[in-house]
Design a protein around this motif. Structure first.
Motif, PDB file in Angstrom:
ATOM      1  N   GLY A 127      59.373  53.704  14.729  1.00  0.00           N
ATOM      2  CA  GLY A 127      59.507  52.476  13.961  1.00  0.00           C
ATOM      3  C   GLY A 127      58.266  51.606  14.017  1.00  0.00           C
ATOM      4  O   GLY A 127      57.829  51.062  13.004  1.00  0.00           O
ATOM      5  N   SER A 128      57.669  51.478  15.202  1.00  0.00           N
ATOM      6  CA  SER A 128      56.488  50.615  15.325  1.00  0.00           C
ATOM      7  C   SER A 128      55.277  51.221  14.637  1.00  0.00           C
ATOM      8  O   SER A 128      54.518  50.513  13.970  1.00  0.00           O
ATOM      9  N   THR A 129      55.081  52.526  14.771  1.00  0.00           N
ATOM     10  CA  THR A 129      53.938  53.143  14.099  1.00  0.00           C
ATOM     11  C   THR A 129      54.152  53.192  12.592  1.00  0.00           C
ATOM     12  O   THR A 129      53.198  53.038  11.830  1.00  0.00           O
ATOM     13  N   LEU A 149      47.136  56.373  14.077  1.00  0.00           N
ATOM     14  CA  LEU A 149      48.576  56.152  14.255  1.00  0.00           C
ATOM     15  C   LEU A 149      49.357  57.454  14.125  1.00  0.00           C
ATOM     16  O   LEU A 149      50.353  57.664  14.824  1.00  0.00           O
ATOM     17  N   THR A 150      48.912  58.338  13.241  1.00  0.00           N
ATOM     18  CA  THR A 150      49.559  59.650  13.109  1.00  0.00           C
ATOM     19  C   THR A 150      49.382  60.456  14.393  1.00  0.00           C
ATOM     20  O   THR A 150      50.326  61.109  14.852  1.00  0.00           O
ATOM     21  N   TYR A 151      48.189  60.405  14.987  1.00  0.00           N
ATOM     22  CA  TYR A 151      47.962  61.110  16.255  1.00  0.00           C
ATOM     23  C   TYR A 151      48.848  60.542  17.353  1.00  0.00           C
ATOM     24  O   TYR A 151      49.377  61.286  18.183  1.00  0.00           O
ATOM     25  N   ILE A 152      49.012  59.234  17.366  1.00  0.00           N
ATOM     26  CA  ILE A 152      49.863  58.600  18.370  1.00  0.00           C
ATOM     27  C   ILE A 152      51.313  59.031  18.186  1.00  0.00           C
ATOM     28  O   ILE A 152      52.019  59.312  19.165  1.00  0.00           O
ATOM     29  N   GLU A 153      51.771  59.097  16.935  1.00  0.00           N
ATOM     30  CA  GLU A 153      53.146  59.558  16.663  1.00  0.00           C
ATOM     31  C   GLU A 153      53.378  60.978  17.149  1.00  0.00           C
ATOM     32  O   GLU A 153      54.462  61.320  17.611  1.00  0.00           O
TER      33      GLU A 153
END
Length: 159
Positions: free
Chosen positions: A6-8, A73-77
């Motif tokens: 949700g946050s990303t 952000l995609t990498y973090i997800e």
């Protein structure tokens, strides 16, 4: 390290909306503003060229930084926050920040030349430009700070 989607996702939507705003600025607002100013002040219309070059360079560079932030952000997800790819994205964002600072400085120089020719006061735009340089410098410093733990992690992993 599990990140809630949700946050990303919220941050990705914000980045997308900022990108749409930048695209709108480049397609509609900048050319319209340049035409109005050229009609109003035909004797100094040639000074619009450096400003438009700086403005479009700024928009392109900012869009590249936004895309890299979206990728980060995609990498973090995907739980790849500590990877070579995220390190590369941070480096590109930092280079974009330095390019934006250079373009703002170029705009300030162009404005200073215009002020010498016309004799008008440019304290407001110059102070706003300096605030933009300060904000961009902070972002570049943050990217540098975020790179260090990732580099350390990757170095320990390689050993």
């Amino acid at each position: 390290m599990r990140v809630k989607n949700g946050s990303t996702t919220f941050l990705k939507v914000i980045i997308f909306l900022i990108g749409v705003a930048i695209l709108t600025l480049c397609i509609y607002w900048l050319p319209e503003m340049a035409m109005k100013d050229a009609k109003t002040h035909p004797d100094t219309a040639y000074f619009l060229i450096p400003f438009l070059v700086c403005a479009y360079g700024f928009c392109i560079t900012f869009s590249i930084a936004l895309f890299q932030a979206f990728k980060l952000l995609t990498y973090i997800e995907r739980n790849n926050a500590f990877s070579e790819l995220s390190l590369k994205s941070l480096k590109v964002i930092k280079k974009c920040a330095f390019t934006i600072i250079f373009l703002i400085l170029l705009g300030i120089v162009s404005l200073a030349v215009l002020v010498k020719v016309t004799g008008e006061d440019a304290a407001g735009p110059i102070s706003l430009s300096l605030m933009g340089i300060l904000a961009t410098s902070i972002i570049a410093a943050m990217m540098d700070v975020l790179q260090k733990p990732i580099k350390d992690f990757l170095d320990k992993k390689a050993e």
